[in-house]
Motif scaffolding. Structure first.
Motif, PDB file in Angstrom:
ATOM      1  N   THR A  91     -23.988-134.873   7.441  1.00 13.73           N
ATOM      2  CA  THR A  91     -23.694-133.736   6.567  1.00 13.73           C
ATOM      3  C   THR A  91     -24.992-133.310   5.869  1.00 13.73           C
ATOM      4  O   THR A  91     -25.886-134.115   5.654  1.00 13.73           O
ATOM      5  N   LYS A 150     -27.703-125.521   9.734  1.00 15.72           N
ATOM      6  CA  LYS A 150     -26.850-126.685  10.014  1.00 15.72           C
ATOM      7  C   LYS A 150     -26.969-127.082  11.471  1.00 15.72           C
ATOM      8  O   LYS A 150     -27.095-128.255  11.798  1.00 15.72           O
ATOM      9  N   SER A 206     -24.146-126.510   2.215  1.00 16.95           N
ATOM     10  CA  SER A 206     -22.701-126.273   2.218  1.00 16.95           C
ATOM     11  C   SER A 206     -22.332-124.846   1.820  1.00 16.95           C
ATOM     12  O   SER A 206     -21.283-124.354   2.226  1.00 16.95           O
ATOM     13  N   PRO A 262     -25.700-131.601   2.522  1.00 17.82           N
ATOM     14  CA  PRO A 262     -25.122-131.066   1.281  1.00 17.82           C
ATOM     15  C   PRO A 262     -25.768-129.766   0.826  1.00 17.82           C
ATOM     16  O   PRO A 262     -25.062-128.844   0.384  1.00 17.82           O
TER      17      PRO A 262
END
Ligand code: SAH
Length: 410
Positions: A2, A151, A7, A4
């Motif tokens: 992930t 991403k 996001s 962060p």
């Protein structure tokens, strides 16, 4: 994995912008040039946000290319694919990144773990650079148009512990377009505990990907540094524009007696001292006498000349002197001045290594200028080698060929 910090990144509209461009731009795109300038756009279906896809049609209304739209830059579209249509999605991006990484595989050896994985336009990913330093990556964007895809870009490198995001100076100016991301942001949840240590041809260097110049190190000079190692035994070496001591450490590892490093930047010369410490396991480095000077290069050279100091090997690797076409003549004159100053502190029969990273200055004119300056100084040069780009800095278009270096005996 992930990320962060990513996001809240919003995706651009799925609807593509449709463009018509001038005949000249069309010709350039067909030849593989990756940029479409604002001024060559004749018609545009609508305005768009950075990172939207733009489709270009030719005069016959047939598909010409697809690219990334960037309203914040005079380079309005960066071409991702031309000739035949492609679906630009996550798979397309992964495949491009994979191809670029595979090309660098020969560099990935126990003694080298710092190199460029993606070299922008030259790897078909215009405006995107990815550098590896051991288990850290630096993703450097030259356009905010890549932000919506970060991403996917980071996801293509699952085995790296740290990913740092950097922006070029021109992208940094577009703060509104950067979607809240700052230059030097950590994209992974881990933050490195200190400077990153990596290896280049068995020599350990630290790099600071967050605050350092470029992405923290000048990876493009790796092969020239190796050449310097092979030329340095028993020599006194002057490394001008040393940055964190890349050439200096190679010269020492190659058996140089003494190495003087000159750079205007205090963080850079402080890092030279730490890089010397990182390599104390090498007996040649332990035996070298080091000196670092935090000074303007022209001033330092002039002072050395006045005091009659001479070296066996002089390295001149200045920053880019020509930012645009108008500065080319001034850059060439600065290169000539440097050659003359360098020769004035070089022993007769010594070696001069002089580099240029200005893409606007052609290799031909650069080499010619060095020779002119040397002749004017009555130190005609005997060339050893002219060098250019390494495997991890391939060249796919004219502006991609920026690095040139001359090794010569004077
Ligand atoms: N040779 C280095 C890279 C050099 S980059 C390496 O292998 O890593 C150019 C360097 O020139 C930068 O470190 C910058 O701080 C320095 N610099 C820029 N202008 C300068 C000047 N006028 N005098 C001395 N150093 C300068």
């Amino acid at each position: 994995m992930t990320f962060p910090a990513l996001s809240n990144i919003t995706r651009p509209s799925a609807q593509k912008i449709v463009l018509r461009v001038s005949a000249n731009a069309e010709k350039n795109i067909r030849r593989g040039h990756p940029w479409v300038f604002e001024k060559s756009i004749l018609k545009q279906s609508r305005h768009g946000a950075p990172g939207e896809l733009a489709i270009l049609f030719d005069a016959k209304r047939e598909f010409l290319a697809i690219g990334l739209y960037d309203p914040t830059s005079p380079i309005r579209v960066r071409i991702l694919q031309s000739g035949k249509p492609a679906v630009i999605n996550s798979n397309w991006l992964q495949e491009k990144i994979h191809t670029a990484s595979a090309l660098r595989q020969p560099l990935n050896a126990p003694h080298t773990n710092g190199y460029r994985l993606v070299h922008g336009e030259n790897d078909g990913l215009p405006g995107l650079v990815v550098d590896r330093y051991a288990d850290a990556l630096v993703v450097k964007l030259y356009t905010p148009a890549w932000i919506p895809y970060l991403k996917e870009i980071c996801g293509a490198f699952p085995s790296y512990k740290y990913i740092v995001l950097r922006f070029s100076r021109s992208a940094q100016k577009q703060t509104a377009a950067l979607q809240g991301l700052a230059d030097g942001s950590m994209l992974t949840s881990h933050t490195p505990p200190g400077a990153i240590l990596f290896k280049e041809n068995g020599i350990i260097f630290e790099c600071d990907p967050i605050n350092g110049q470029k992405t923290g190190f000048f990876l493009d000079q790796r092969e020239n540094r190796e050449r310097i190692r092979n030329l340095s035994q028993h020599k006194t070496v002057l490394n001008v524009f040393s940055y964190t001591g890349g050439f200096s450490l190679y010269a020492a590892a190659g058996g140089a007696k003494a190495v003087t490093s000159v750079d205007l930047s205090l963080p850079a010369t402080q890092a030279v001292l730490r890089n010397i410490k990182h390599n104390q396991r090498l007996p040649e480095v332990r035996a070298t006498k080091f000196e670092t000077l935090t000074e303007d290069a022209f001033k330092a050279l002039t002072e050395m000349k006045a005091s009659g100091r001479k070296f066996d090997l002089v390295i001149l690797d200045p920053p880019m002197f020509a930012q645009n076409q108008m500065q080319v003549e001034a850059a060439l004159s600065a290169y000539r001045r440097l050659t003359q100053l360098g020769l004035s502190v070089l022993k007769s029969g010594g070696i001069l290594a002089q580099a240029s990273c200005s893409s606007r200055v052609s290799a031909e004119r650069f080499f010619e200028s060095i020779h002119q300056a040397a002749q004017a100084a009555r130190r005609p040069l005997q060339e050893i080698q002219r060098t250019g780009h390494a495997l991890d800095h391939p060249i796919a278009f004219k502006e991609g060929a920026y690095l040139k270096c001359l090794f010569a005996i004077a």
